[in-house]
Design a protein around this motif. Structure first.
Motif, PDB file in Angstrom:
ATOM      1  N   THR A   1      -4.128  11.690   6.134  1.00  0.00           N
ATOM      2  CA  THR A   1      -5.056  10.876   6.631  1.00  0.00           C
ATOM      3  C   THR A   1      -5.496   9.596   6.347  1.00  0.00           C
ATOM      4  O   THR A   1      -5.299   9.255   5.206  1.00  0.00           O
ATOM      5  CB  THR A   1      -6.162  11.682   7.058  1.00  0.00           C
ATOM      6  N   VAL A   2      -5.231   8.588   7.455  1.00  0.00           N
ATOM      7  CA  VAL A   2      -5.440   7.201   7.014  1.00  0.00           C
ATOM      8  C   VAL A   2      -6.786   6.614   7.943  1.00  0.00           C
ATOM      9  O   VAL A   2      -6.603   6.920   9.300  1.00  0.00           O
ATOM     10  CB  VAL A   2      -4.589   6.481   7.434  1.00  0.00           C
ATOM     11  N   THR A   3      -7.879   6.549   7.492  1.00  0.00           N
ATOM     12  CA  THR A   3      -8.904   6.326   8.347  1.00  0.00           C
ATOM     13  C   THR A   3      -9.368   4.782   8.102  1.00  0.00           C
ATOM     14  O   THR A   3      -9.473   4.269   6.965  1.00  0.00           O
ATOM     15  CB  THR A   3     -10.224   7.087   7.739  1.00  0.00           C
ATOM     16  N   ILE A   4      -9.741   3.860   9.113  1.00  0.00           N
ATOM     17  CA  ILE A   4     -10.433   2.483   8.841  1.00  0.00           C
ATOM     18  C   ILE A   4     -11.986   2.899   9.404  1.00  0.00           C
ATOM     19  O   ILE A   4     -12.037   3.308  10.629  1.00  0.00           O
ATOM     20  CB  ILE A   4      -9.802   1.617   9.573  1.00  0.00           C
ATOM     21  N   THR A   5     -12.963   2.292   8.447  1.00  0.00           N
ATOM     22  CA  THR A   5     -14.071   2.446   8.851  1.00  0.00           C
ATOM     23  C   THR A   5     -15.029   1.515   8.144  1.00  0.00           C
ATOM     24  O   THR A   5     -14.633   1.160   7.231  1.00  0.00           O
ATOM     25  CB  THR A   5     -14.726   4.015   8.734  1.00  0.00           C
ATOM     26  N   HIS A   6     -16.281   1.242   8.600  1.00  0.00           N
ATOM     27  CA  HIS A   6     -17.541   0.487   7.859  1.00  0.00           C
ATOM     28  C   HIS A   6     -18.622   1.195   7.520  1.00  0.00           C
ATOM     29  O   HIS A   6     -19.264   1.126   7.161  1.00  0.00           O
ATOM     30  CB  HIS A   6     -17.636  -0.712   8.670  1.00  0.00           C
ATOM     31  N   ASP A   7     -18.468   2.615   7.988  1.00  0.00           N
ATOM     32  CA  ASP A   7     -19.423   3.745   7.891  1.00  0.00           C
ATOM     33  C   ASP A   7     -19.151   4.151   6.268  1.00  0.00           C
ATOM     34  O   ASP A   7     -18.284   5.263   6.199  1.00  0.00           O
ATOM     35  CB  ASP A   7     -19.037   4.632   8.816  1.00  0.00           C
ATOM     36  N   MET A   8     -20.061   3.812   5.502  1.00  0.00           N
ATOM     37  CA  MET A   8     -20.020   4.233   4.132  1.00  0.00           C
ATOM     38  C   MET A   8     -20.206   5.956   3.921  1.00  0.00           C
ATOM     39  O   MET A   8     -19.651   6.665   3.044  1.00  0.00           O
ATOM     40  CB  MET A   8     -20.806   3.708   2.953  1.00  0.00           C
ATOM     41  N   VAL A   9     -21.162   6.333   4.769  1.00  0.00           N
ATOM     42  CA  VAL A   9     -21.384   8.186   4.643  1.00  0.00           C
ATOM     43  C   VAL A   9     -20.154   8.706   5.115  1.00  0.00           C
ATOM     44  O   VAL A   9     -19.853   9.726   4.464  1.00  0.00           O
ATOM     45  CB  VAL A   9     -22.366   8.235   5.669  1.00  0.00           C
TER      46      VAL A   9
ATOM     47  N   LEU B   1       0.864  -1.151   0.246  1.00  0.00           N
ATOM     48  CA  LEU B   1       0.012  -0.049   0.016  1.00  0.00           C
ATOM     49  C   LEU B   1       0.900   1.323  -0.060  1.00  0.00           C
ATOM     50  O   LEU B   1       2.019   1.453   0.684  1.00  0.00           O
ATOM     51  CB  LEU B   1      -1.081  -0.047   1.271  1.00  0.00           C
ATOM     52  N   GLU B   2       0.440   2.201  -0.627  1.00  0.00           N
ATOM     53  CA  GLU B   2       1.070   3.444  -0.848  1.00  0.00           C
ATOM     54  C   GLU B   2       0.173   4.496  -0.393  1.00  0.00           C
ATOM     55  O   GLU B   2      -0.947   4.666  -1.089  1.00  0.00           O
ATOM     56  CB  GLU B   2       1.937   3.889  -2.046  1.00  0.00           C
ATOM     57  N   ILE B   3       0.572   5.575   0.503  1.00  0.00           N
ATOM     58  CA  ILE B   3      -0.126   6.946   0.833  1.00  0.00           C
ATOM     59  C   ILE B   3       0.601   7.900   0.531  1.00  0.00           C
ATOM     60  O   ILE B   3       1.592   8.198   0.796  1.00  0.00           O
ATOM     61  CB  ILE B   3      -0.684   6.710   2.162  1.00  0.00           C
ATOM     62  N   GLU B   4      -0.056   8.692  -0.274  1.00  0.00           N
ATOM     63  CA  GLU B   4       0.688   9.946  -0.739  1.00  0.00           C
ATOM     64  C   GLU B   4       0.505  11.228   0.000  1.00  0.00           C
ATOM     65  O   GLU B   4      -0.480  11.203   0.919  1.00  0.00           O
ATOM     66  CB  GLU B   4       0.054  10.472  -2.120  1.00  0.00           C
ATOM     67  N   GLU B   5       1.438  12.008   0.099  1.00  0.00           N
ATOM     68  CA  GLU B   5       1.244  13.288   0.942  1.00  0.00           C
ATOM     69  C   GLU B   5       0.174  13.905   0.544  1.00  0.00           C
ATOM     70  O   GLU B   5      -0.438  14.289  -0.817  1.00  0.00           O
ATOM     71  CB  GLU B   5       2.479  14.072   0.687  1.00  0.00           C
ATOM     72  N   GLY B   6      -0.743  14.530   1.823  1.00  0.00           N
ATOM     73  CA  GLY B   6      -1.946  15.014   1.448  1.00  0.00           C
ATOM     74  C   GLY B   6      -3.180  14.384   1.155  1.00  0.00           C
ATOM     75  O   GLY B   6      -4.342  14.568   1.061  1.00  0.00           O
ATOM     76  N   GLN B   7      -2.842  12.811   1.091  1.00  0.00           N
ATOM     77  CA  GLN B   7      -3.945  12.160   0.898  1.00  0.00           C
ATOM     78  C   GLN B   7      -4.991  11.736   1.942  1.00  0.00           C
ATOM     79  O   GLN B   7      -4.275  11.660   3.095  1.00  0.00           O
ATOM     80  CB  GLN B   7      -3.420  10.729  -0.003  1.00  0.00           C
ATOM     81  N   SER B   8      -6.283  11.551   1.572  1.00  0.00           N
ATOM     82  CA  SER B   8      -6.992  10.837   2.625  1.00  0.00           C
ATOM     83  C   SER B   8      -7.471   9.378   2.182  1.00  0.00           C
ATOM     84  O   SER B   8      -8.368   9.351   1.392  1.00  0.00           O
ATOM     85  CB  SER B   8      -8.209  11.953   2.510  1.00  0.00           C
ATOM     86  N   LEU B   9      -6.916   8.346   2.715  1.00  0.00           N
ATOM     87  CA  LEU B   9      -7.036   7.278   2.450  1.00  0.00           C
ATOM     88  C   LEU B   9      -7.945   6.719   3.427  1.00  0.00           C
ATOM     89  O   LEU B   9      -7.668   6.859   4.707  1.00  0.00           O
ATOM     90  CB  LEU B   9      -5.806   6.415   2.363  1.00  0.00           C
ATOM     91  N   VAL B  10      -9.202   6.084   2.858  1.00  0.00           N
ATOM     92  CA  VAL B  10     -10.046   5.151   3.889  1.00  0.00           C
ATOM     93  C   VAL B  10      -9.945   3.768   3.507  1.00  0.00           C
ATOM     94  O   VAL B  10     -10.083   3.343   2.380  1.00  0.00           O
ATOM     95  CB  VAL B  10     -11.444   5.747   3.520  1.00  0.00           C
ATOM     96  N   ILE B  11      -9.674   2.883   4.601  1.00  0.00           N
ATOM     97  CA  ILE B  11      -9.358   1.564   4.382  1.00  0.00           C
ATOM     98  C   ILE B  11     -10.672   0.844   4.926  1.00  0.00           C
ATOM     99  O   ILE B  11     -11.241   1.159   6.229  1.00  0.00           O
ATOM    100  CB  ILE B  11      -8.263   0.808   5.295  1.00  0.00           C
ATOM    101  N   ILE B  12     -11.475   0.317   4.061  1.00  0.00           N
ATOM    102  CA  ILE B  12     -12.682  -0.592   4.475  1.00  0.00           C
ATOM    103  C   ILE B  12     -12.798  -1.795   4.519  1.00  0.00           C
ATOM    104  O   ILE B  12     -11.708  -2.526   4.010  1.00  0.00           O
ATOM    105  CB  ILE B  12     -13.843  -0.103   3.522  1.00  0.00           C
ATOM    106  N   GLY B  13     -13.550  -2.736   5.342  1.00  0.00           N
ATOM    107  CA  GLY B  13     -13.527  -3.984   5.319  1.00  0.00           C
ATOM    108  C   GLY B  13     -14.146  -4.584   6.333  1.00  0.00           C
ATOM    109  O   GLY B  13     -14.589  -3.693   7.174  1.00  0.00           O
ATOM    110  N   GLY B  14     -14.694  -5.619   6.371  1.00  0.00           N
ATOM    111  CA  GLY B  14     -15.557  -6.161   7.216  1.00  0.00           C
ATOM    112  C   GLY B  14     -14.935  -6.462   8.596  1.00  0.00           C
ATOM    113  O   GLY B  14     -13.631  -6.605   8.796  1.00  0.00           O
TER     114      GLY B  14
END
Length: 250
Positions: free
Chosen positions: A198-206, A27-40
């Motif tokens: 930012t790196v976020t893990i969530t199951h909240d689609m909204v 996985l690569e996360i770029e500067e200024g990127q807002s990555l959201v990781i989803i999964g059950g």
């Protein structure tokens, strides 16, 4: 948006005894990127986050790079310097019940002797204002605040040191829909204001739809899809399609 890679995860694997949780994740996360990781539940997203921030040690052969430096092999003093650039909003808030709000926000800096009590109170007041809480809350304890307000205090603590990278662990968990939307919008606006990755893990689609400009889907310990929120509904991946359909409200 810059194309500079801020965090690089290479062949990251993690097992607990005989249970394999992550399988050669890249996985690569770029500067200024807002990555959201989803999964059950049980997909490995929380373990991946903990490996990235150093709370868990990946298995042999796995690597996490921050600005090109391998966090695991970096000298402990320099590794601490790298980690100082992180901010973290924990799922349950992780506030200290017996400490006032101002102390909670500046706990790490006070513990490390990096700030005086007077300056800590002033900084806490500034960060509370950024998350929409008045200075009247400074001397309250977490139990005197609602769940939504506690989440905002956790966010104020996460941005207290003006971090380069902020991690969000299920930021809307336990909140009603209105508070969840408010927190999601606050995260999006603060990320832009601070120019943070930012790196976020969530199951909240909204929440995902509000804050993400890149999405990664983890399933059975692997990243099975990456893309934007604009094309997630036409991902062509059965695991992603099933997850989005089950989550609804997208």
């Amino acid at each position: 948006m810059s194309n500079k890679v801020k965090i690089s995860v290479r062949n990251l694997s993690k097992s607990f005894d005989e249970k394999v949780v992550l399988r050669r994740v890249n996985l690569e996360i770029e500067e200024g990127q807002s990555l959201v990781i989803i999964g059950g539940s049980g997909s490995g997203k929380s373990v991946l986050l903990k490996c990235i921030i150093g709370l868990l040690q990946p298995d042999s052969g796995s690597k996490v790079f921050f600005n090109g430096d391998n966090i695991a092999s970096t000298h402990i003093k320099n590794r601490q310097y790298l980690i100082e650039k992180f901010g973290m909003l924990f799922q349950g808030g992780a506030l200290f019940d017996s400490l006032p709000i101002w102390y909670n926000i500046c706990f790490h800096m006070l513990h490390q002797g990096l700030i005086t009590v007077k300056n800590a109170k002033a900084l806490a007041e500034q960060k509370l204002k950024m998350v929409g809480i008045s200075s009247e809350a400074l001397n309250l304890c977490p139990a005197q605040l609602s769940g939504g307000m506690q989440k905002r205090v956790g966010l104020a603590r996460a941005i207290a040191n003006n971090p380069d990278i902020i991690f969000f662990d299920e930021p809307t968990a336990g909140l009603d829909p209105i508070n969840a939307q408010n927190v999601s919008e606050l995260i999006a606006s603060l990320s832009k204001e601070l120019n943070a990755t930012t790196v976020t893990i969530t199951h909240d689609m909204v929440c995902m739809k509000r804050i993400a400009n890149k999405i990664a889907m983890i399933h059975s310990g692997n990243i099975v899809w990456q893309g934007t929120k604009e094309n997630i509904e036409n991902s062509g991946n059965s695991s992603v399609d099933a997850f989005v359909k089950a989550a609804g409200n997208f």
